[in-house]
Design a protein around this motif. Structure first.
Motif, PDB file in Angstrom:
ATOM      1  N   TYR A  36       0.832  -1.188   0.000  1.00  0.00           N
ATOM      2  CA  TYR A  36       0.000   0.000   0.000  1.00  0.00           C
ATOM      3  C   TYR A  36       0.874   1.248   0.000  1.00  0.00           C
ATOM      4  O   TYR A  36       1.972   1.257   0.545  1.00  0.00           O
ATOM      5  N   GLY A  41      -1.617  12.187   5.788  1.00  0.00           N
ATOM      6  CA  GLY A  41      -2.976  12.632   6.070  1.00  0.00           C
ATOM      7  C   GLY A  41      -4.056  11.894   5.310  1.00  0.00           C
ATOM      8  O   GLY A  41      -5.225  12.298   5.346  1.00  0.00           O
ATOM      9  N   ARG A  42      -3.699  10.822   4.638  1.00  0.00           N
ATOM     10  CA  ARG A  42      -4.665  10.045   3.861  1.00  0.00           C
ATOM     11  C   ARG A  42      -4.635   8.579   4.285  1.00  0.00           C
ATOM     12  O   ARG A  42      -3.740   8.141   5.009  1.00  0.00           O
ATOM     13  N   GLY A  43      -5.629   7.834   3.819  1.00  0.00           N
ATOM     14  CA  GLY A  43      -5.636   6.409   4.078  1.00  0.00           C
ATOM     15  C   GLY A  43      -4.754   5.663   3.091  1.00  0.00           C
ATOM     16  O   GLY A  43      -4.436   6.170   2.020  1.00  0.00           O
ATOM     17  N   PRO A  44      -4.336   4.441   3.437  1.00  0.00           N
ATOM     18  CA  PRO A  44      -3.530   3.633   2.509  1.00  0.00           C
ATOM     19  C   PRO A  44      -4.311   3.308   1.237  1.00  0.00           C
ATOM     20  O   PRO A  44      -5.521   3.068   1.288  1.00  0.00           O
ATOM     21  N   VAL A  45      -3.580   3.276   0.123  1.00  0.00           N
ATOM     22  CA  VAL A  45      -4.162   2.944  -1.172  1.00  0.00           C
ATOM     23  C   VAL A  45      -3.415   1.746  -1.735  1.00  0.00           C
ATOM     24  O   VAL A  45      -2.183   1.722  -1.730  1.00  0.00           O
TER      25      VAL A  45
ATOM     26  N   ASP B   1     -11.684   9.278  -0.498  1.00  0.00           N
ATOM     27  CA  ASP B   1     -11.614   7.929  -1.057  1.00  0.00           C
ATOM     28  C   ASP B   1     -12.990   7.501  -1.541  1.00  0.00           C
ATOM     29  O   ASP B   1     -13.954   7.522  -0.806  1.00  0.00           O
ATOM     30  N   ARG B   9     -13.408  14.219  10.509  1.00  0.00           N
ATOM     31  CA  ARG B   9     -12.012  14.051  10.090  1.00  0.00           C
ATOM     32  C   ARG B   9     -11.052  14.349  11.228  1.00  0.00           C
ATOM     33  O   ARG B   9      -9.970  13.778  11.315  1.00  0.00           O
ATOM     34  N   TYR B  35      -9.503   0.324  12.270  1.00  0.00           N
ATOM     35  CA  TYR B  35      -8.101   0.207  12.650  1.00  0.00           C
ATOM     36  C   TYR B  35      -7.662   1.495  13.342  1.00  0.00           C
ATOM     37  O   TYR B  35      -8.234   2.553  13.124  1.00  0.00           O
ATOM     38  N   PHE B  90      -8.751   4.525  11.155  1.00  0.00           N
ATOM     39  CA  PHE B  90      -9.113   4.262   9.773  1.00  0.00           C
ATOM     40  C   PHE B  90     -10.202   3.208   9.710  1.00  0.00           C
ATOM     41  O   PHE B  90     -10.136   2.180  10.393  1.00  0.00           O
ATOM     42  N   PHE B 106      -9.435   1.714   2.170  1.00  0.00           N
ATOM     43  CA  PHE B 106      -9.412   2.478   3.404  1.00  0.00           C
ATOM     44  C   PHE B 106     -10.054   3.852   3.213  1.00  0.00           C
ATOM     45  O   PHE B 106      -9.988   4.447   2.144  1.00  0.00           O
ATOM     46  N   GLY B 107     -10.638   4.340   4.310  1.00  0.00           N
ATOM     47  CA  GLY B 107     -11.097   5.712   4.330  1.00  0.00           C
ATOM     48  C   GLY B 107      -9.934   6.654   4.574  1.00  0.00           C
ATOM     49  O   GLY B 107      -8.781   6.234   4.692  1.00  0.00           O
ATOM     50  N   SER B 108     -10.242   7.943   4.657  1.00  0.00           N
ATOM     51  CA  SER B 108      -9.199   8.957   4.813  1.00  0.00           C
ATOM     52  C   SER B 108      -8.753   9.164   6.254  1.00  0.00           C
ATOM     53  O   SER B 108      -7.795   9.884   6.500  1.00  0.00           O
TER      54      SER B 108
END
Lengths: 113, 115
Positions: A36, A41-45, B1, B9, B35, B90, B106-108
């Protein structure tokens, strides 16, 4: 205890250069291994996912390899770009334990001019 | 996402107060997860759900509860927030169990600070 260890912890490279990130795991047997990318500041992609029978998977400039015998995986980034600056996380899914993914702590990559 | 939204947030709360974080999905995925991510640790599973009203504990579930009354919503509640629960939370969704080759999105994230 199942573990996933990544190296290096952090890395700085010049734009346009290649780099390789390492992931060693003790999870066994395992079902699949994922890489990933996580921007600040973001979620894993998700970048790639490989089953135990695969040894390479590509996604654009990202190529993941897997050696199930040595329990090692690597993520190779070709011709790095500033936008590649992020944390890269290796994730292993143990076979038979559906929801218990094991996450590495990540490698923080910084690409500079 | 795309397809998964976390709210709020950011949140700052006081020790001892209850806090609820929300995860909303539009993908109709069966599996949802919460998580937490802390420095020096990989993402750690708090709770997960495998269907409406079907939930189970993860590895760090103490002090947390969850509810899933609709497919699209998964709520995480800190019953009495403590400073050790300061973290980034998350939510994730999956259209199949992670042992298979299913997507895992996953979300932000929600950055929670307990003071």
């Amino acid at each position: 205890k199942n573990q996933v260890e990544q190296s290096p912890q952090s890395l700085i490279i010049l734009e346009g250069k290649n780099c390789t990130l390492q992931c060693n795991y003790t999870v066994s047997p395992f079902s699949n291994l994922r890489w990933y990318k996580q921007d600040t500041g973001r979620g894993p992609v998700s970048l790639t996912i490989m089953t135990f029978s695969e040894n390479t998977k590509s996604n654009g400039r990202y190529t993941a390899t897997l050696d199930a015998d040595t329990k090692q995986s690597s993520l190779h980034i070709t011709a790095s770009q500033l936008s590649d600056s992020a944390s890269y996380i290796c994730v292993v899914s143990p076979k038979g334990t559906a929801s218990k993914l094991t996450f590495g702590t990540g490698t923080r990559l910084q690409v500079t001019l | 996402d795309a397809g998964i939204t976390q709210s709020p947030r950011h949140k700052v709360t006081e020790t001892g107060t209850p806090v609820t974080l929300r995860c909303h999905q539009t993908e109709n995925h069966r599996y949802m997860y919460w998580y937490r991510q802390d420095p020096g640790h990989g993402l750690r599973l708090i709770h997960y759900s495998y269907g409406v009203k079907d939930t189970d504990k993860g590895e760090v579930s103490d002090g947390y509860s969850v509810s899933r009354s609709k497919t699209e919503d998964f709520l995480l509640t800190l019953e009495s927030a403590t400073s050790s629960q300061t973290s980034v939370y998350f939510c994730a969704i999956s259209d199949g169990w992670p042992g298979g080759d299913y997507g895992y999105t996953f979300g932000s994230g929600t950055r929670l600070t307990v003071v």
